[in-house]
Design an enzyme around this catalytic site. Structure first.
Site, PDB file in Angstrom:
ATOM      1  N   ASP A  45       0.829  -1.212   0.000  1.00  0.00           N
ATOM      2  CA  ASP A  45       0.000   0.000   0.000  1.00  0.00           C
ATOM      3  C   ASP A  45       0.864   1.263   0.000  1.00  0.00           C
ATOM      4  OD1 ASP A  45       0.959  -0.408   2.480  1.00  0.00           O
ATOM      5  OD2 ASP A  45      -0.947  -0.147   3.547  1.00  0.00           O
ATOM      6  N   HIS A 250      25.050   6.078 -17.604  1.00  0.00           N
ATOM      7  CA  HIS A 250      23.841   6.139 -16.782  1.00  0.00           C
ATOM      8  C   HIS A 250      23.975   5.314 -15.506  1.00  0.00           C
ATOM      9  CE1 HIS A 250      21.098   7.511 -20.329  1.00  0.00           C
ATOM     10  NE2 HIS A 250      21.860   8.476 -19.838  1.00  0.00           N
ATOM     11  N   ASP A 267      27.241  13.206 -10.977  1.00  0.00           N
ATOM     12  CA  ASP A 267      26.284  13.955 -11.795  1.00  0.00           C
ATOM     13  C   ASP A 267      25.000  13.993 -10.981  1.00  0.00           C
ATOM     14  OD1 ASP A 267      24.387  14.868 -13.603  1.00  0.00           O
ATOM     15  OD2 ASP A 267      25.109  13.619 -15.264  1.00  0.00           O
ATOM     16  N   ASP A 278      21.357  20.562 -12.747  1.00  0.00           N
ATOM     17  CA  ASP A 278      22.029  19.394 -13.321  1.00  0.00           C
ATOM     18  C   ASP A 278      23.522  19.705 -13.411  1.00  0.00           C
ATOM     19  OD1 ASP A 278      22.673  17.129 -14.734  1.00  0.00           O
ATOM     20  OD2 ASP A 278      21.558  17.647 -16.545  1.00  0.00           O
ATOM     21  N   HIS A 357      28.241  11.149 -26.339  1.00  0.00           N
ATOM     22  CA  HIS A 357      26.940  11.783 -26.087  1.00  0.00           C
ATOM     23  C   HIS A 357      26.969  13.237 -26.552  1.00  0.00           C
ATOM     24  CE1 HIS A 357      28.594  13.919 -22.588  1.00  0.00           C
ATOM     25  NE2 HIS A 357      29.109  12.780 -22.172  1.00  0.00           N
ATOM     26  N   HIS A 361      21.484  19.799 -23.198  1.00  0.00           N
ATOM     27  CA  HIS A 361      20.036  19.719 -23.426  1.00  0.00           C
ATOM     28  C   HIS A 361      19.360  20.907 -22.777  1.00  0.00           C
ATOM     29  CE1 HIS A 361      19.959  18.246 -19.227  1.00  0.00           C
ATOM     30  NE2 HIS A 361      21.015  17.531 -19.575  1.00  0.00           N
ATOM     31  N   HIS A 368      15.532  16.989 -18.717  1.00  0.00           N
ATOM     32  CA  HIS A 368      15.626  17.104 -20.178  1.00  0.00           C
ATOM     33  C   HIS A 368      14.334  17.805 -20.578  1.00  0.00           C
ATOM     34  CE1 HIS A 368      18.616  13.470 -20.387  1.00  0.00           C
ATOM     35  NE2 HIS A 368      19.086  14.527 -19.761  1.00  0.00           N
ATOM     36  N   GLU A 404      27.881  19.982 -21.067  1.00  0.00           N
ATOM     37  CA  GLU A 404      28.402  18.816 -20.353  1.00  0.00           C
ATOM     38  C   GLU A 404      29.231  17.872 -21.215  1.00  0.00           C
ATOM     39  OE1 GLU A 404      25.351  15.858 -19.369  1.00  0.00           O
ATOM     40  OE2 GLU A 404      23.835  17.305 -19.979  1.00  0.00           O
ATOM     41  N   TYR A 408      35.488   9.311 -21.754  1.00  0.00           N
ATOM     42  CA  TYR A 408      35.338   8.072 -20.979  1.00  0.00           C
ATOM     43  C   TYR A 408      36.304   7.051 -21.563  1.00  0.00           C
ATOM     44  CZ  TYR A 408      31.296  10.951 -20.259  1.00  0.00           C
ATOM     45  OH  TYR A 408      30.499  12.039 -20.007  1.00  0.00           O
ATOM     46  N   ARG A 425      33.407  14.059 -16.789  1.00  0.00           N
ATOM     47  CA  ARG A 425      32.400  14.943 -17.386  1.00  0.00           C
ATOM     48  C   ARG A 425      32.346  16.185 -16.518  1.00  0.00           C
ATOM     49  NH1 ARG A 425      28.652  11.605 -17.967  1.00  0.00           N
ATOM     50  NH2 ARG A 425      27.298  11.930 -16.169  1.00  0.00           N
ATOM     51  N   GLU A 427      29.818  19.536 -16.060  1.00  0.00           N
ATOM     52  CA  GLU A 427      28.497  20.017 -16.503  1.00  0.00           C
ATOM     53  C   GLU A 427      28.048  21.216 -15.683  1.00  0.00           C
ATOM     54  OE1 GLU A 427      25.298  17.133 -15.967  1.00  0.00           O
ATOM     55  OE2 GLU A 427      24.042  18.232 -17.381  1.00  0.00           O
TER      56      GLU A 427
END
Ligand code: GLY
Ligand code: MN
Ligand code: MN
Length: 457
Positions: A45, A250, A267, A278, A357, A361, A368, A404, A408, A425, A427
């Site tokens: 629940d 990710h 990130d 972000d 990538h 964005h 996004h 960003e 890698y 990275r 960003e």
């Protein structure tokens, strides 16, 4: 200015509804229907924490579940535009268990609607409100289609009573996307604050970091700072990846131990009053970059600087990605991680082995965010590579983007071992202004010297 309470700023939401109504009217009028998000069952629940629908919230400031907005454009002279809220009725028993409900009477008054009704009457009233409207506007694919279709079917059956059913269905997404793309002063004020809190959280995590901790320890530091400063939640699942995990785009914070000599990539950004921030930062677990880590880091930073310089009104959305590709490719060749000429490695997409990538964005209510990336008036060329089939749109003041770039580097025979498992990275969140841009997230260090100094302190 208390930004946390939308009822103190109802003019902001009324202005947005009026702007949407004016566009509907200019396009021939009709009725628009926008529901908020459903509550989501988790298990037994328990429910997932509730998050309203971004388009609904953008137009209402109303954050309760079980609500819908109906806008009626009117004909511009005899009938005035209407803005009607459907929401849950007051219910003493449910309010004891689940919390306060405004109820239609208070909601109409406090949020400034023309009218408000019990959500239980939504289907019946929707059918009545659709009668004799030429067009229904809805977010196509948002799950409303069934109820709209049912209302139309009922109206068709009754057309002998003079109640004509709408004959066209139009998508609200492009209109709302264009509106949400250009942030107003209210949104920018919130996004500045979200950026400030997220920057403080990154500083906290960097300070706390030491070999022997695990990824989730740093995730906890981020969350502590978000909540301590009043943000509702992370805007998306926080990424805290150390060592090889820094190269998984990710990845989510897991339980990997942070080891001496590894990098840590974080990130993460908070959601404040519905708005996302972000930020990504990458730093050495022990506070001191190795030679190879520093080389990769400074290359990504140079790419980010080149990209940020291309975030200006009148430049294309694609320009800042292309700036990062050029800088990174040039640097990878100098580091002997790629071969050949810069133009050749860009043409052959060889750089994608390390940079796979896009450079950013739109950012706003969604991490996004809504809004078209293409120049919808540009010709479509089906022969061109996918990313170039239609030109990207021009940047304009009020747009907010992330910048960003990253590299890698996974273990491979043709890569010197010192570079293995370095994922970097960087960003930041950037507003396009009349004269240039504003960086919302520079409250967290970004140069090698600044990061090493912070981690020593
Ligand atoms: N954290 C999601 C993104 O950077 O796009
Ligand atoms: Mn991010
Ligand atoms: Mn991002």
């Amino acid at each position: 200015m208390d930004l946390s309470n939308p009822t103190r700023h109802i003019a902001v939401y009324q202005r947005r509804r009026a702007a949407l109504l004016a566009q509907m009217q200019a396009a021939g009028g009709g009725i628009a229907v926008i529901e908020t998000a459903p509550e989501l069952h988790r298990n037994a629940d328990s429910e997932f924490p509730y998050r309203f629908d971004s388009n609904f919230y953008y137009l209402t400031g109303f954050s309760e579940p079980g609500a819908a907005l109906v806008l009626i454009a009117g004909d511009g002279s005899r009938t005035a535009p209407q803005s009607i809220l459907f929401c849950r009725e007051k219910n003493e028993e449910r309010e004891i268990w689940d919390g306060y409900r405004h109820g239609p009477v208070a909601a109409r008054e406090l949020f400034g609607f023309t009218a408000a009704h019990d959500i239980e009457s939504f289907e019946t009233k929707l059918k009545e409100l659709m009668a004799n409207q030429p067009t229904v506007w809805a977010l196509m694919g948002a799950g409303l289609d069934g109820r709209i279709a049912k209302g139309i079917e009922l109206l068709r059956e009754r057309s002998r009573n003079g109640q004509l059913a709408p004959t066209s269905l139009r998508d609200l997404a492009p209109l709302l996307g264009e509106m949400r793309l250009i942030k107003d002063a209210h949104e920018l004020a919130i996004m500045r604050e979200a950026g400030r809190i997220s920057a403080a959280a990154h500083v906290r995590a960097m300070r706390a970091c030491k070999p022997g901790l695990r990824e989730y320890h740093l995730e906890a530091e981020l969350l502590y700072e978000f909540r301590r400063q009043g943000a509702e939640s992370p805007a998306y699942t926080s990424i805290v990846g150390t060592g090889a995990n820094s190269c998984i785009l990710h990845y989510r914070a897991g339980n990997t131990e942070i080891r001496n000599g590894d990098v840590v990539l974080i990130d993460a950004g908070c959601e404040l009053h519905g708005y996302a921030s972000d930020i990504t930062r990458t730093f050495p677990a022990n506070g001191k970059f190795t030679g190879e880590q520093k080389a990769i880091y400074e290359l990504v930073l140079a790419a980010q600087e080149a990209s940020i310089a291309a975030v200006r009104s009148g430049r294309r959305f694609s320009d800042y990605h292309e700036a990062s590709v050029r800088t990174l490719t040039d640097g990878l060749i100098q580091l002997k991680l790629l071969e050949g000429s810069v133009d050749g490695a860009i043409e052959s997409l060889a750089y994608r082995r390390f940079y796979m990538h896009g450079a950013g964005h739109w950012l706003g209510l969604d991490v996004h965010d809504a809004g078209e990336y293409m120049d919808v008036n540009a010709p479509y060329n089906s022969e061109a590579p996918e990313a170039k089939r239609r030109a990207r749109r021009l940047l304009a003041p009020g747009m907010v983007v992330t910048v960003e770039p990253g590299l890698y580097i996974r273990p491979a025979k043709d890569v010197p071992e010192g570079f293995w498992n370095i994922g970097v990275r960087i960003e930041d969140d950037i507003v396009v202004t009349e004269t240039g841009h504003e960086n919302l997230t520079r409250g967290v260090p970004v140069t090698v010297a600044e990061i090493e100094a912070l981690m020593r302190s």
